[in-house]
Design a protein around this motif. Sequence first.
Motif, mmCIF file in Angstrom:
data_model
loop_
_atom_site.group_PDB
_atom_site.id
_atom_site.type_symbol
_atom_site.label_atom_id
_atom_site.label_comp_id
_atom_site.label_asym_id
_atom_site.label_seq_id
_atom_site.Cartn_x
_atom_site.Cartn_y
_atom_site.Cartn_z
ATOM 1 N N PRO A 19 0.982 5.998 -3.367
ATOM 2 C CA PRO A 19 0.269 7.081 -2.671
ATOM 3 C C PRO A 19 -1.063 7.377 -3.366
ATOM 4 C CG PRO A 19 2.548 7.670 -3.148
ATOM 5 C CD PRO A 19 2.284 6.439 -3.922
ATOM 6 N N ARG B 196 0.819 -1.217 0.000
ATOM 7 C CA ARG B 196 0.000 0.000 0.000
ATOM 8 C C ARG B 196 0.848 1.260 0.000
ATOM 9 N NH1 ARG B 196 -1.481 4.224 -0.104
ATOM 10 N NH2 ARG B 196 -3.245 5.309 0.868
ATOM 11 N N ARG B 197 1.936 1.281 0.756
ATOM 12 C CA ARG B 197 2.728 2.498 0.887
ATOM 13 C C ARG B 197 3.480 2.836 -0.396
ATOM 14 N NH1 ARG B 197 2.816 4.320 5.984
ATOM 15 N NH2 ARG B 197 2.178 2.911 7.643
ATOM 16 N N GLN B 198 3.575 1.866 -1.282
ATOM 17 C CA GLN B 198 4.285 2.133 -2.531
ATOM 18 C C GLN B 198 3.407 2.891 -3.536
ATOM 19 O OE1 GLN B 198 5.853 -1.485 -4.103
ATOM 20 N NE2 GLN B 198 6.771 -2.133 -2.129
ATOM 21 N N LEU C 188 -2.555 9.528 -6.646
ATOM 22 C CA LEU C 188 -2.615 10.987 -6.594
ATOM 23 C C LEU C 188 -2.506 11.590 -7.989
ATOM 24 C CD1 LEU C 188 -0.370 11.689 -3.442
ATOM 25 C CD2 LEU C 188 -2.871 11.666 -3.608
#
Length: 846
Positions: A260, A256-258, A278
Amino acid sequence: MVLRAGVRNFLLGPAERFAARFAAISFILIACACKPEQNHRGAMSRSPEQLVEFGGVVELVQGFASCGLGRRALAQLRPRWADSPARAATVRRELEQEFALVREAMDYLRTGQEMSFGGLPDPATWLPKLAVPGAVLEPAALLDAAALLDAASTLRESFRTAEARYPHLAARAASLADFRGLTRAIRRAILPNGELPDEASPQLKRIRGSLVRTRAAIQKTLRELLRARGVAPGDSEDYITVRNDRFVVPVRAAERRQMPGVVHGASATGQTLFVEPLEALELNNQLVQLAEEEAAEIHRILQELTGRLAADREAIEAAAAAVAEFDAGLARARFARALDCALPEFAAGAELHLQAARHPVLETNLRRQGRTVVPISLSLGGAETVLVISGPNTGGKTVALKTVGAAVLSALAGIPVAAARAVVPLADRVLADIGDEQSIAADLSTFSAHALNLRAMLEAATERSLVLVDEIGTGTAPEEGAALAVALLEEFRQRRCLTLVTTHLDRLKAYASTTPGVTNAAMEFDVERLQPTYRLIVGLPGTSSGIAIAERLGLPPSVLARARALLTPEAREAADLLAYLHRSRDELEALKRDLAEQMSALEAERRRLQTEWVERQRRRLAELERQFAEALRQHEQQVRQLLGEIQDQRLRAQLERQAARRLSKLHAAARAEADAAALAHLSEAQRELGEAAKVVEPPPPAAIAPGQQVRVRGLAQPVVVRQRDDRTAEVQAGPLRMRVPLADIVGIVDEPARRTALTVSATGDAADEIHVIGETVEEAIRRVDKFLDAAVLAAKPRVRIIHGHGTGALRRGLREFLASHPHVERYTDEAPERGGAAVTVVELRS
């Protein structure tokens, strides 16, 4: 007189009249003794429409409608009551206009045409919304509105040129507004599936173009992100989906953190998250904004179309009413065709005449069972206002009452009557007491219920009312019931109501037989087969035949014999008298049927002999024509052979011209002789059939002119004068011509002769042209042959034959005939400015 003498023992004497008055007083006391609430609930608890099953008739007619508008209009049909002279005039006018429309609808269907509104949705779901300010119709409702407007346009166009044949339908259709522009706007803006196309408006097209480009840009951005993360084509994570109306990509929860962005959901296992990166956030926002703009533009378009409909709301409501009226009219026309109905006539006074009437509900049910209904015929009005129907149980008495009631109510409601002919009164009401109205809850016995109904009928009946009472006087002691029934009928008779009642009571039959204005009628009973025939016989009282019916139903013979023995002598005498009258009537009916069959056989034989005679004369005339043509052909052939043997060309040419002239004269003379012989033969044959011409005063010779139709002594049919001189006239009958003395012309027919100008001029000389347009080749050749004979005799150098263009067959046939004609030197087309190829100019030999 026989019937009156036979029932003299049943005449009401002083005692009986006293009993009738006593019973009437008792009836009033019984009716008044009822509690008010019982009286209210018991009196006329069912309407006359229900009692005669008028609702069933309306349902049958509704079954012939093709759309909900028509069915709803038919469901609202109700009898129109003429409760005053002014109202009677209005009702008559309304009904006559309504039946005029139904008559035209029947004529329209007879031509083989049909008009159905089967695919038309019911406008009741959207039409009322047009009156609500700010209302916006959904696309499906707008399409339904377009369907209604299309139907109105179809009506308008279908009868646009039919005013002469269908004046009422055409006038109603012409009153509709032109909705074609509005319909095109709706169809252009909304597809059949209810969606709006891009072309619905320029703004919608622009917005949807932006939507397409924005979606493509979002998908391109997201695919680049997937490739940047190392997702290879075909991997399980290589796809783009939509969550909450926004484009997202799948991301493993552990990664998930890879990626944004905004998480919009997860898979069922929770191992996959759907993330809006984003980089796509702004594009998705644009997409949402464009979708909102699209929805707003669609709403604006629907609002605009709804506003246009609302602006024409009154015209659209009129269109819906017109479609309902047309569909209801066509439904009644189909109903009339299916049940062989008649359009009613409305009497000036209290008159009722029904010929071969049937109850539509009964007829429809019997048809489903493969059976046929027995029609009834009756007449009331003038001096005869009361009809007393008697006969056996299950013999059809109640059905007869319901048939009459249904016929009158149908006519007053604008529905064709199931009868061969129907003349009905403009009644102010129909009052009916049919069936058993007893009620345990209301504490009413059968007699009390009937008494209350009859009291209500007496209070309402006028001279314009129709009264129907089933089994009058039953439910109490026979003597009192009979007296009460006589008193009631006498009251209705004095009020001059049209009244029909059924009964088993002998005293009522006697009353009907001896009272002016009251007529007996019987439901026929077949004594041999011991079963009713359901035929209504007016003028005779019926027999109840209770013992006979019991015998048919299987009661023991000993019981039946005992019952017959217990009959009073008067009852047996009355039964014997009625049986005698019915047998006499049956014998008379049989004689009438035999006479009708004999007359029919004689007429058929007369037609056969006439047909044989006409065919025989036709063959004889054809043979005369054939022999005449053959003789002429042989004569001309011999002349040609003789001319062919002459070697000197100049002499041969001179002889050919002389021979042609003489042949022409011989041809004309022989034709006249043959025609005269044929006409003489025809006249002689007609005289054999007794068709000799009448002897009349002959007209003065000066009054006889070419072109007139005249009668010639010895000829049965008129003939046409073609030419005349001081002593004779050439006349023509069809293809036959002959010369007759002027003294033999015995009369001038006023009708102008047809086609006289084609071959004869006003002076009696041969004309310069002949018209054969529209004739067959054979007919034209025959007339042109005679025309050329007359032209040669008149020394005409040339003539014109007007045959027209057409298919060219007539022109070719005539020219083949002219090519071998002895009078014809040559022939050519007329000059273009004078007809061209439609006219042949013939140069005649001198």
